[in-house]
Design an enzyme around this catalytic site. Structure first.
Site, mmCIF file in Angstrom:
data_model
loop_
_atom_site.group_PDB
_atom_site.id
_atom_site.type_symbol
_atom_site.label_atom_id
_atom_site.label_comp_id
_atom_site.label_asym_id
_atom_site.label_seq_id
_atom_site.Cartn_x
_atom_site.Cartn_y
_atom_site.Cartn_z
ATOM 1 N N LYS A 80 0.848 -1.197 0.000
ATOM 2 C CA LYS A 80 0.000 0.000 0.000
ATOM 3 C C LYS A 80 0.881 1.243 0.000
ATOM 4 C CE LYS A 80 -3.873 2.002 2.633
ATOM 5 N NZ LYS A 80 -4.671 1.891 3.882
ATOM 6 N N SER A 155 -9.669 1.851 3.106
ATOM 7 C CA SER A 155 -8.796 2.585 2.210
ATOM 8 C C SER A 155 -7.795 1.693 1.456
ATOM 9 C CB SER A 155 -8.039 3.648 2.983
ATOM 10 O OG SER A 155 -7.148 3.052 3.914
ATOM 11 N N SER A 179 -9.775 -0.413 7.300
ATOM 12 C CA SER A 179 -9.170 -0.220 5.979
ATOM 13 C C SER A 179 -8.477 -1.436 5.373
ATOM 14 C CB SER A 179 -8.187 0.954 6.014
ATOM 15 O OG SER A 179 -8.883 2.159 5.920
#
Lengths: 487, 95
Positions: A80, A155, A179
């Protein structure tokens, strides 16, 4: 479109590499090709790191040849874009950090590197990890591989969609209020948020420091355990890093859940929950019963209804403090068209941040401001104590709690984009876990018309092993996690 | 319910963030809507409950001060919006 590599897990790829049936360079090239093929539709990746990936793969092949292969050696991974990667852009999917090149690696990344991992790219996300759909990315929205007109969740939406689309075998994400778990549920992958302090946050761009935690998104529970074996542990560079010893998370995984006591908190089967989700989770719970677990329905955690308010006071408050550093002086976007220091700072934030980040800075600043601090921030921290206490009491009776990961299946892109409160509600089942700082996983538990449904398993602090035990047993008798999106 | 224009402008000033007129107008309503949902906390009795700042039982963690290698200055300055030699260049703080 599938091929013989689409179904690879870390453990199955490791067997192939060890038996020299494939080299890491070949495997990596396959995944880089796969990225080229599916990325125009899925858009999970901000930066593809082809050159460094092939270099890492070559090194991995040498390690394998020398008999030094560990379970993650030579296996392609997505990181990420909120974790610092040395000499590789780390954008947080924000204009603010569009050109930021960190001079160091996050500890979790460093640990993967030391284990011989091959990073194929940096995954898209909601800007600064604030959001539940990746629609807040300043660059582009990631599409759910199961239905390209829908969101992958967020997210860590790029990490989840990337694994679901087999653009890598696993990914790292971060989880502040859901997330990792919510996108894992939306994309039919296995996503763990470890206990707060279990994985070092050094080099993780800070959003809400008392809630943030790094964790793996994988094809199954065994893979998740293998990644946790590598990334967990004490780090002197993170003052909230836990000194607890790291067990071998892959030990003791069986098909038998005899003696396990599981509670089902009724508050998580909320009003407005989709009927298919409720049915799937109840079926999955009965499966756990068949495996030998003793299940008790109707457990009550009454403060669950306060979690949303507590979270949306604490997280933005911490964010408003953390994001004050983006003032355009040392790195990141900087507004230049003024001679005034204050104006430069104020315009840098206005133009460098997107709407959701600015909304949370405003919310947090409000909650911390003079006259409101006691009513909002301090009150939220006190209710936080009560939420944690409630979990502690439940865990005196149960080894784990099971809930849905999200009240609905993935929603349409654009459906909630103009309604922040509606968007916040999609994390209603995951937020309380971060508030309490305890671990939880989302594992695939069924489908509603080809759209994935996730089941959340919540454990005691540092009881990731229990969570893996339940997940592994469930995945031995179900095959939801083996279903792959057709692209 | 809406926040007053002055309230929004005051909060933005505390955050050191400019806002356009359109942003201010939108924030007046959106922030008020979100804050309204926080009222649910008023019903919780928190008498004698101490606040939780973080969930792990660690306090004031100390470690030995062992000198190590610093990050290379050039790599850090490479991210600087503006520099002069080995220094970050900023606008004057005192006007």
């Amino acid at each position: 479109m599938t091929d013989k590599y689409t179904d690879l897990t870390i453990h199955s790829a490791h067997e192939l590499l060890k038996a020299k049936k494939i080299s890491s360079v070949e495997l990596t090239k396959h995944y880089l090709d796969r990225i080229k093929k599916v990325e125009p539709q899925v858009r999970a990746i901000v930066t593809v790191t082809e050159d460094s990936a092939l270099q890492q793969a070559k090194q991995a092949d040498e390690a394998i040849a020398n008999g030094k292969a560990t379970p993650l050696t030579g296996i392609p991974v997505l990181i990420k874009d909120v974790m610092c990667t040395k000499d590789i852009k780390t954008t947080c999917s924000s204009k603010m950090l569009e050109n930021f090149v960190p001079p160091y690696n996050a500890t979790a990344v460093e640990k993967l590197n030391n284990a011989g991992a091959v990073m194929v790219g940096k995954a898209n996300m909601d800007e600064f990890a604030m959001g539940s759909s990746t629609e807040n990315s300043a660059f582009f929205t990631t599409h759910n591989p199961w239905d390209l007109s829908r969101v992958p969740g967020g997210s860590s939406g790029g990490s989840a969609a990337g694994v679901a689309a087999s653009e890598a075998i696993y990914a790292l994400g971060s989880d502040t209020g859901g997330s990792i778990r919510q996108p894992a549920g939306f994309c039919n992958v296995t996503g763990l948020k470890p206990t707060y302090g279990r994985v070092s946050r050094y080099g993780l761009v800070a959003f809400a420091s008392s809630l943030d935690q790094i964790g793996p998104l994988t094809k199954d529970a065994l893979d998740s355990a293998l990644v946790m074996n590598v990334i967990s542990g004490y780090d002197s560079r993170d003052s909230t890093s836990a000194p607890e010893a790291v067990p071998d998370y892959t030990k003791g995984l069986t098909k038998n859940l005899k003696g396990m006591k599981i509670g089902i908190p009724k508050e998580y089967f909320v009003e407005g929950m989709q009927a298919e989700v409720e049915t799937a989770i109840k079926d999955a719970i009965r499966k756990l019963e068949e495996l030998g677990a003793k299940v008790e329905w109707g457990v009550s955690l009454p403060h669950t209804r306060h979690a949303l308010a507590v979270y949306y006071i604490i997280a933005p408050s911490e964010a408003s403090a953390n994001l004050a550093r983006y003032d355009g002086s040392k790195y990141g976007f900087s507004y230049k068209d003024t001679d005034s220091m204050w104006e430069g700072m104020e315009k840098t934030k206005q133009l460098g941040f997107g709407p959701e980040v600015k909304r949370r800075i405003m919310l947090g600043t409000y909650a911390l401001s003079s006259g409101y601090y006691d009513a909002y921030y301090l009150k939220a921290q006190k209710v936080r104590t009560l939420i944690r206490r409630e979990f502690d009491q439940a865990f005196e009776k149960y080894d784990a709690l099971v809930t849905p990961t999200s009240p609905t299946v993935p929603f349409k892109i654009g459906e909630k984009a103009d309604n922040p409160l509606q968007m916040y509600l999609s994390d209603i089942c995951t937020l309380p876990i971060n508030i309490a700082g305890i671990p939880a996983i989302s594992i695939p538990a069924g489908f509603a018309k080809d759209l994935p449904i996730g089941m959340q398993i919540i454990g005691k602090p540092f009881a990731e092993k229990t969570i893996f035990k339940i997940s592994y047993a469930y995945q031995q008798v179900t095959d939801w996690h083996k279903k792959t999106a057709k692209l | 319910m809406k926040l007053s224009r002055e309230e929004v402008v005051h909060i933005a000033a505390l955050a050191r963030m400019s806002m356009s007129e359109a942003e201010i107008e939108k924030a007046r309503e959106q922030l008020a809507n979100i804050l309204e949902n926080f009222a649910v906390l008023k019903e919780v009795d928190t008498t004698n409950v101490s606040p939780t700042t973080q969930s792990i039982k660690l306090q004031s963690v100390m470690r030995n001060d062992i000198p190590g290698e610093s990050l290379p200055a050039e790599k850090i300055l490479a991210n600087a919006p503006d520099r002069e030699g080995d220094l970050f260049k900023l606008r004057p703080v005192l006007e």
